[in-house]
Design a protein around this motif. Structure first.
Motif, PDB file in Angstrom:
ATOM      1  N   VAL A 127      32.652  37.114  41.962  1.00 30.69           N
ATOM      2  CA  VAL A 127      31.800  37.790  42.943  1.00 30.69           C
ATOM      3  C   VAL A 127      31.251  36.737  43.896  1.00 30.69           C
ATOM      4  CG1 VAL A 127      29.544  38.873  43.277  1.00 30.69           C
ATOM      5  CG2 VAL A 127      31.148  39.856  41.645  1.00 30.69           C
ATOM      6  N   SER A 128      31.387  36.999  45.169  1.00 29.69           N
ATOM      7  CA  SER A 128      30.988  36.014  46.191  1.00 29.69           C
ATOM      8  C   SER A 128      30.131  36.673  47.257  1.00 29.69           C
ATOM      9  CB  SER A 128      32.239  35.425  46.862  1.00 29.69           C
ATOM     10  OG  SER A 128      33.068  34.786  45.931  1.00 29.69           O
ATOM     11  N   GLN A 129      29.547  35.811  48.078  1.00 28.11           N
ATOM     12  CA  GLN A 129      28.821  36.308  49.247  1.00 28.11           C
ATOM     13  C   GLN A 129      29.496  35.743  50.501  1.00 28.11           C
ATOM     14  OE1 GLN A 129      24.608  35.226  49.555  1.00 28.11           O
ATOM     15  NE2 GLN A 129      24.226  37.248  50.453  1.00 28.11           N
ATOM     16  N   VAL A 130      29.617  36.597  51.508  1.00 29.18           N
ATOM     17  CA  VAL A 130      30.199  36.150  52.768  1.00 29.18           C
ATOM     18  C   VAL A 130      29.187  35.241  53.472  1.00 29.18           C
ATOM     19  CG1 VAL A 130      31.088  36.885  55.018  1.00 29.18           C
ATOM     20  CG2 VAL A 130      31.545  38.281  52.975  1.00 29.18           C
ATOM     21  N   VAL A 131      29.567  33.972  53.707  1.00 24.12           N
ATOM     22  CA  VAL A 131      28.655  33.062  54.426  1.00 24.12           C
ATOM     23  C   VAL A 131      29.077  32.905  55.884  1.00 24.12           C
ATOM     24  CG1 VAL A 131      27.787  31.803  52.430  1.00 24.12           C
ATOM     25  CG2 VAL A 131      29.873  31.017  53.535  1.00 24.12           C
ATOM     26  N   GLU A 132      30.314  33.235  56.183  1.00 24.60           N
ATOM     27  CA  GLU A 132      30.764  33.260  57.581  1.00 24.60           C
ATOM     28  C   GLU A 132      31.871  34.298  57.688  1.00 24.60           C
ATOM     29  OE1 GLU A 132      32.040  29.475  59.141  1.00 24.60           O
ATOM     30  OE2 GLU A 132      32.841  30.404  60.974  1.00 24.60           O
ATOM     31  N   SER A 133      31.712  35.208  58.631  1.00 26.80           N
ATOM     32  CA  SER A 133      32.732  36.236  58.805  1.00 26.80           C
ATOM     33  C   SER A 133      33.365  36.127  60.177  1.00 26.80           C
ATOM     34  CB  SER A 133      32.134  37.634  58.622  1.00 26.80           C
ATOM     35  OG  SER A 133      33.119  38.610  58.952  1.00 26.80           O
ATOM     36  N   ARG A 134      34.684  36.031  60.226  1.00 25.79           N
ATOM     37  CA  ARG A 134      35.407  36.118  61.488  1.00 25.79           C
ATOM     38  C   ARG A 134      36.287  37.374  61.484  1.00 25.79           C
ATOM     39  NH1 ARG A 134      37.824  30.649  63.637  1.00 25.79           N
ATOM     40  NH2 ARG A 134      37.875  32.011  65.486  1.00 25.79           N
ATOM     41  N   SER A 135      35.843  38.354  60.651  1.00 27.91           N
ATOM     42  CA  SER A 135      36.520  39.648  60.564  1.00 27.91           C
ATOM     43  C   SER A 135      35.528  40.731  60.949  1.00 27.91           C
ATOM     44  CB  SER A 135      36.995  39.879  59.122  1.00 27.91           C
ATOM     45  OG  SER A 135      37.136  41.256  58.861  1.00 27.91           O
ATOM     46  N   GLU A 136      36.021  41.789  61.592  1.00 26.40           N
ATOM     47  CA  GLU A 136      35.135  42.885  61.959  1.00 26.40           C
ATOM     48  C   GLU A 136      34.711  43.717  60.750  1.00 26.40           C
ATOM     49  OE1 GLU A 136      37.048  45.162  64.963  1.00 26.40           O
ATOM     50  OE2 GLU A 136      36.716  43.655  66.527  1.00 26.40           O
ATOM     51  N   SER A 137      35.476  43.624  59.671  1.00 29.50           N
ATOM     52  CA  SER A 137      35.218  44.472  58.501  1.00 29.50           C
ATOM     53  C   SER A 137      34.089  43.954  57.616  1.00 29.50           C
ATOM     54  CB  SER A 137      36.473  44.583  57.643  1.00 29.50           C
ATOM     55  OG  SER A 137      37.623  44.660  58.438  1.00 29.50           O
ATOM     56  N   PHE A 138      33.709  42.698  57.796  1.00 30.61           N
ATOM     57  CA  PHE A 138      32.688  42.124  56.917  1.00 30.61           C
ATOM     58  C   PHE A 138      31.597  41.459  57.749  1.00 30.61           C
ATOM     59  CE2 PHE A 138      36.336  42.544  54.209  1.00 30.61           C
ATOM     60  CZ  PHE A 138      35.815  42.815  52.959  1.00 30.61           C
ATOM     61  N   GLU A 139      30.389  41.459  57.165  1.00 33.04           N
ATOM     62  CA  GLU A 139      29.294  40.749  57.808  1.00 33.04           C
ATOM     63  C   GLU A 139      28.801  39.632  56.911  1.00 33.04           C
ATOM     64  OE1 GLU A 139      26.089  43.284  58.962  1.00 33.04           O
ATOM     65  OE2 GLU A 139      27.449  44.733  59.932  1.00 33.04           O
ATOM     66  N   LYS A 140      28.227  38.659  57.549  1.00 34.21           N
ATOM     67  CA  LYS A 140      27.572  37.586  56.791  1.00 34.21           C
ATOM     68  C   LYS A 140      26.579  38.229  55.821  1.00 34.21           C
ATOM     69  CE  LYS A 140      24.846  33.431  57.150  1.00 34.21           C
ATOM     70  NZ  LYS A 140      24.292  32.333  57.916  1.00 34.21           N
ATOM     71  N   GLY A 141      26.579  37.780  54.575  1.00 38.86           N
ATOM     72  CA  GLY A 141      25.651  38.342  53.594  1.00 38.86           C
ATOM     73  C   GLY A 141      26.271  39.396  52.701  1.00 38.86           C
ATOM     74  N   ASP A 142      27.395  39.961  53.126  1.00 38.91           N
ATOM     75  CA  ASP A 142      28.062  40.961  52.270  1.00 38.91           C
ATOM     76  C   ASP A 142      28.417  40.358  50.905  1.00 38.91           C
ATOM     77  OD1 ASP A 142      27.972  42.952  54.162  1.00 38.91           O
ATOM     78  OD2 ASP A 142      30.104  42.824  54.735  1.00 38.91           O
ATOM     79  N   ILE A 143      28.292  41.200  49.896  1.00 41.14           N
ATOM     80  CA  ILE A 143      28.722  40.794  48.550  1.00 41.14           C
ATOM     81  C   ILE A 143      30.113  41.372  48.319  1.00 41.14           C
ATOM     82  CG2 ILE A 143      28.181  40.854  46.083  1.00 41.14           C
ATOM     83  CD1 ILE A 143      26.047  39.413  47.654  1.00 41.14           C
ATOM     84  N   VAL A 144      31.039  40.529  47.867  1.00 35.01           N
ATOM     85  CA  VAL A 144      32.431  40.962  47.680  1.00 35.01           C
ATOM     86  C   VAL A 144      32.939  40.504  46.318  1.00 35.01           C
ATOM     87  CG1 VAL A 144      32.919  40.857  50.168  1.00 35.01           C
ATOM     88  CG2 VAL A 144      33.396  38.853  48.717  1.00 35.01           C
ATOM     89  N   THR A 145      34.039  41.108  45.878  1.00 35.89           N
ATOM     90  CA  THR A 145      34.665  40.662  44.633  1.00 35.89           C
ATOM     91  C   THR A 145      36.171  40.637  44.805  1.00 35.89           C
ATOM     92  OG1 THR A 145      34.772  40.970  42.229  1.00 35.89           O
ATOM     93  CG2 THR A 145      34.823  42.971  43.575  1.00 35.89           C
ATOM     94  N   GLY A 146      36.804  39.780  44.026  1.00 41.39           N
ATOM     95  CA  GLY A 146      38.259  39.677  44.091  1.00 41.39           C
ATOM     96  C   GLY A 146      38.765  38.778  42.977  1.00 41.39           C
ATOM     97  N   GLN A 147      40.081  38.687  42.873  1.00 42.71           N
ATOM     98  CA  GLN A 147      40.740  37.790  41.921  1.00 42.71           C
ATOM     99  C   GLN A 147      41.033  36.502  42.684  1.00 42.71           C
ATOM    100  OE1 GLN A 147      41.294  39.059  38.832  1.00 42.71           O
ATOM    101  NE2 GLN A 147      42.586  37.481  37.901  1.00 42.71           N
ATOM    102  N   LEU A 148      40.227  35.479  42.415  1.00 44.03           N
ATOM    103  CA  LEU A 148      40.268  34.274  43.258  1.00 44.03           C
ATOM    104  C   LEU A 148      40.337  33.013  42.399  1.00 44.03           C
ATOM    105  CD1 LEU A 148      37.413  35.331  45.766  1.00 44.03           C
ATOM    106  CD2 LEU A 148      39.892  35.378  46.213  1.00 44.03           C
ATOM    107  N   ASP A 149      40.752  31.927  43.053  1.00 38.34           N
ATOM    108  CA  ASP A 149      40.770  30.637  42.354  1.00 38.34           C
ATOM    109  C   ASP A 149      39.355  30.249  41.922  1.00 38.34           C
ATOM    110  OD1 ASP A 149      43.469  30.451  42.729  1.00 38.34           O
ATOM    111  OD2 ASP A 149      43.351  29.064  44.435  1.00 38.34           O
ATOM    112  N   PHE A 150      39.292  29.492  40.847  1.00 33.78           N
ATOM    113  CA  PHE A 150      37.986  29.064  40.338  1.00 33.78           C
ATOM    114  C   PHE A 150      37.494  27.872  41.159  1.00 33.78           C
ATOM    115  CE2 PHE A 150      37.915  30.912  35.717  1.00 33.78           C
ATOM    116  CZ  PHE A 150      37.953  32.183  36.263  1.00 33.78           C
ATOM    117  N   GLN A 151      36.724  28.178  42.177  1.00 30.56           N
ATOM    118  CA  GLN A 151      36.116  27.133  43.005  1.00 30.56           C
ATOM    119  C   GLN A 151      34.848  27.703  43.649  1.00 30.56           C
ATOM    120  OE1 GLN A 151      39.746  26.415  45.206  1.00 30.56           O
ATOM    121  NE2 GLN A 151      38.998  27.566  46.980  1.00 30.56           N
ATOM    122  N   ALA A 152      34.083  26.843  44.256  1.00 33.15           N
ATOM    123  CA  ALA A 152      32.749  27.240  44.716  1.00 33.15           C
ATOM    124  C   ALA A 152      32.769  27.960  46.065  1.00 33.15           C
ATOM    125  CB  ALA A 152      31.830  26.015  44.778  1.00 33.15           C
TER     126      ALA A 152
END
Lengths: 337, 337
Positions: free
Chosen positions: A74-99
């Motif tokens: 689970v991550s937070q968007v810190v910079e969005s260059r997509s129209e579908s997401f805003e900074k601050g959005d909380i998202v989840t996905g299957q991602l590499d283990f990194q910060a």
């Protein structure tokens, strides 16, 4: 900017150890047009990841040596260059283990936190919750008055599976590894009984706890615990086979030897069925609805065990195999802003 | 008039022996109003009878010590005091092992021999045929181009199960115990391949015979043969569990130990399901139709192994466990008149 990444350093032979994992410092990427920069809040460790550390055939590709591990995040968007997401959005996905991650929008989905911790997207409202739902409701199909037994009952999947069975009117018995867990499933979750397998003779304990036999056995652990279940299966019993954690750390050449199950399946005309959440993708909406409603009404309770800091991932993962966790095992990497 | 009856003299511990059986001379009864006097033509011996010789819990009540064994029998009506039957009718039922019976009409059903030996009512048109049909078509559900493996493939059930899978367009491999049986299933029945388990390394042989993996495994034998099947199961494989003959003669305290199946079921999201013909009673008509059509058109072939004389029952029964029979094992007690 630099960040930490967790690498598969060496394939484990048996239980993973210090040589299995390696932390590596890598650069944080820059999001391009239509990309997002994410900051990791929570990392999920799950027993199935052990299978991916070996290179045998499985339903999912193995991790590569020298490459990052991955899993639910689970991550937070810190910079969005997509129209579908805003900074601050909380998202989840299957991602590499990194910060931090630079991702395409399709790699993640927004988490509707509405009052709940975003970590629930990795637990009761994520893969473990879906696993519990499909295994219990689509294979187990518990009916009013039936007896349902769940191994790994205080784990991320077991805690939800048992409450779904209770909602269906079943009599639910959990198998757990400690008094603390027994108290959790009976007093907090309201299961009708608990069997502590470390107290010995699981068969006798189960027989006493299930005087009417077992109609559904939700299989999370395998091994001797499950060997003790087979003779108690009722006619037309259903066994969703979700996991067999006791066999995940066998060394090369070791075999998982125990009671063959065929004779019990014939006597009971019972069904054992392996399953995987992804096979039920067309039913996700139904599952999220049931789980979401249950949680918001307090009918589905859940516990989380949270380790702090990215470096805690290996320990948290290993703890799964010694039964350290109650509920979902997570690692909190950063606070949301 | 006196007749022979076969009694369970002593419960066997392990493989039945001379002490298990006893022949007894008893009087032939007299049919009362609305009863029939039957003369036994054929007696069926089946592996499941071994379970009834022990007194553990099962889906069927155990035989009683000192009481006659019973099983599938084909008889001829020698005297009818019922309007529903005539002298000379051929009937079948689950009856005590003796040369004559006095029965109520509801205990038997008429056999339509139309050109076929009445013995088929104990084989492809009886319990073994139904078992093959429901296991293969209701649980196995083979599809065009899939690979189906059948253990005990030259037995009463296996021979029919394999031909039903072939009719569905599957590639069928049988596991058998001799060259003669391998020839039977490949040359007479047209199975695509045979694995002779006594030649060793069943896993390697199967892997070579099933380059595309196994989609349906019809389980008749259990034990090491089946242990070798599990790693080859394809995604969403189905395993109707019909029998596990290798475990039927375990001695008291002996356990059926082998590879635990859970890890394979998870990897393949496969299903193991025990079943019993009686559970499908509402589908008998459909099954008899498919089997009857197949047999009359020659699309379903079958073999019988027939021992002569009532006293041959124990040997014929024991022969099941050494794989003596090809196709249905029967004992011919008398000729029809």
């Amino acid at each position: 900017m630099k960040q930490q990444q967790l690498i598969l350093h060496e394939r484990p032979n048996g239980l993973p150890d210090d040589n299995t994992f390696q932390f590596k410092e890598v650069a944080v990427g820059e999001p391009k047009e239509n990309q997002l920069l994410l900051k990791t809040l929570y990392v999920s460790v799950d027993p199935y990841m052990r299978g991916r550390m070996s290179d045998g055939p499985s339903y999912i590709e193995p991790f590569q040596v020298g490459a990052p591990l991955n899993g639910g995040i689970v991550s937070q968007v810190v910079e969005s260059r997509s129209e579908s997401f805003e900074k601050g959005d909380i998202v989840t996905g299957q991602l590499d283990f990194q910060a931090y991650h630079v991702v395409e929008p399709k790699q993640v989905r927004k988490v509707d936190t509405s009052g709940l911790s975003p970590s629930t997207a990795l637990g009761p409202l994520g893969m473990p919750g879906l696993t519990a739902y499909f295994g219990m409701m689509h294979i187990g199909e518990p009916k009013e008055g039936e007896t349902v037994v769940i191994s790994g009952a205080a784990g991320a999947v077991g805690q939800v599976a048992g409450q779904l069975a209770k909602q269906a009117g079943a009599h639910v018995i959990g198998i757990v590894g400690s008094k603390e867990k027994a108290d959790y499933i009976t007093k907090t979750l309201g299961f009708e009984g608990a069997v502590e397998y470390k107290q010995g003779n699981v068969y006798k304990q189960l027989k006493a706890a299930c005087p009417n036999g077992i109609d559904v056995y939700f299989e999370n652990v395998g091994g001797e615990i499950s060997d003790a279940v087979w003779p108690l299966l009722n006619t037309f019993a259903r066994v969703p086979v979700c996991g067999a954690i006791s066999s995940y750390n066998l060394k090369a050449g070791e075999k998982d030897i125990g009671i063959r199950v065929q004779q019990y399946l014939i006597k009971a005309r019972a069904k054992l069925q392996g399953f995987l959440v992804a096979d039920y993708a067309s039913h996700y909406k139904e599952a999220y609805q049931v789980l979401g409603n249950g949680i918001s009404k307090g009918a589905i309770k859940y516990e989380e065990t949270i380790h702090e800091g990215f470096h805690a991932i290996p320990d948290a993962f290993l703890g799964l195999f010694s039964g350290q966790n109650i509920g979902k095992q997570l690692i909190k990497v950063a606070d949301a802003e």
